[in-house]
Enzyme design. Structure first.
Site: not given
Length: 284
Positions: A45, A118, A155
């Site tokens: 990431e 995200k 993540c």
């Protein structure tokens, strides 16, 4: 008849910055993975620089760029086309006055197949991402590449079984998670690496599909990133794994038809009871 197969790779490395050396280091490992036959190659990431979310600093917003002009995206587009590989690319996106932690899915022709922003944004000591990123507004995404469909979470998404299941229900056969995770400033004795691995092994088991996770390593400011990148098969068994310090690539050829057979046989999707799951979408 030969089973459908896909060869995947996870990269693990230190990413202390600045931008150009980080991209160069990732490029070197992507090329190494490609020489080993990898078709889909996953960097960690926000590999463009140090993990900046440890602090809240207005100046750092200047590091964000639109998708089509971001240095990480441009570099990986050129590399993907050159090597005929797909590269899920995590980066700090600016869209007008909005900022996101975004994933550009770059196909083997070097084109951006789409992007995912995200969804789950953490906020805590050492991981103050809510200061920088709006929650993603794309919904979960899947992409068809090299004869399979893949899903990519970013993540903090990896802790949520709902994210993995949503991508699986959208037809994903393999799940990828680029990551930046390590020590916890509020408790230096807390090592979440085992929890982190087991959470994603659980996604592999519950959805009967391989999972690939790529993390960074090394010290950046007060953080120590703990690596432990891995590739899991459809049973949740770790077929490839790094420890806390190795730099390199993990490569594994996955048997997609074997996983599909296992997925059908287990009946987890057959036996779902969606009408009982309404509580999952109630914010109370």
């Amino acid at each position: 008849m030969t089973n459908r197969q896909i060869t995947v790779a996870a990269l693990q490395l230190a990413l202390p910055g600045p931008v150009a050396p980080n991209i160069e280091a990732v490029t070197e490992l992507v090329e190494q993975a490609a020489t080993k036959g990898a078709q889909i190659i996953l960097p960690p990431e926000l590999f463009e620089g140090p993990y900046f979310c440890q602090v809240e600093e207005e100046e750092l917003f200047a590091n964000a760029h639109p998708t089509t002009s971001h240095p990480s995206v441009l570099a990986m587009q050129n590399l993907a086309k050159k090597l005929n590989v797909a590269i899920p690319t995590s980066f700090f996106e600016r869209d007008g006055h909005h900022y996101y932690n975004t994933l550009a899915m770059i196909g083997p022709d070097g084109q951006i197949m789409g992007q995912y922003r995200k969804s789950h944004i953490p906020d805590g000591p050492g991981y103050e991402e809510k200061y920088y990123f709006r929650p993603g507004n794309t919904g979960f995404k899947v992409w068809d590449v090299f004869g399979t469909r893949i899903g990519v979470g970013v993540c903090w998404d990896q802790w949520y079984p709902e994210c993995a299941r949503a991508m699986a229900l959208m037809g994903a056969e393999v799940l990828f998670y680029p990551t930046a995770i390590g020590s916890e400033p509020y408790d230096q004795d807390l090592d979440t690496s085992r929890m982190w691995t087991r959470a994603m092994q659980g996604h592999a088991v519950s959805n009967c599909m391989p999972v690939i996770a790529a993390n960074r390593i090394g010290h950046e400011g007060d953080a120590h990133f703990y690596g432990h990148s891995f590739i899991s098969d459809e049973w949740g068994d770790l077929t490839q794994i790094f420890g806390a310090e190795e730099t390199g690539v993990l490569v594994q050829t996955l048997d997609l038809d074997r996983a599909a057979k296992h997925r059908a046989g287990m009946g987890f999707f057959r036996d779902r009871r969606p009408h009982l799951y309404g509580r999952l979408t109630e914010d109370i």
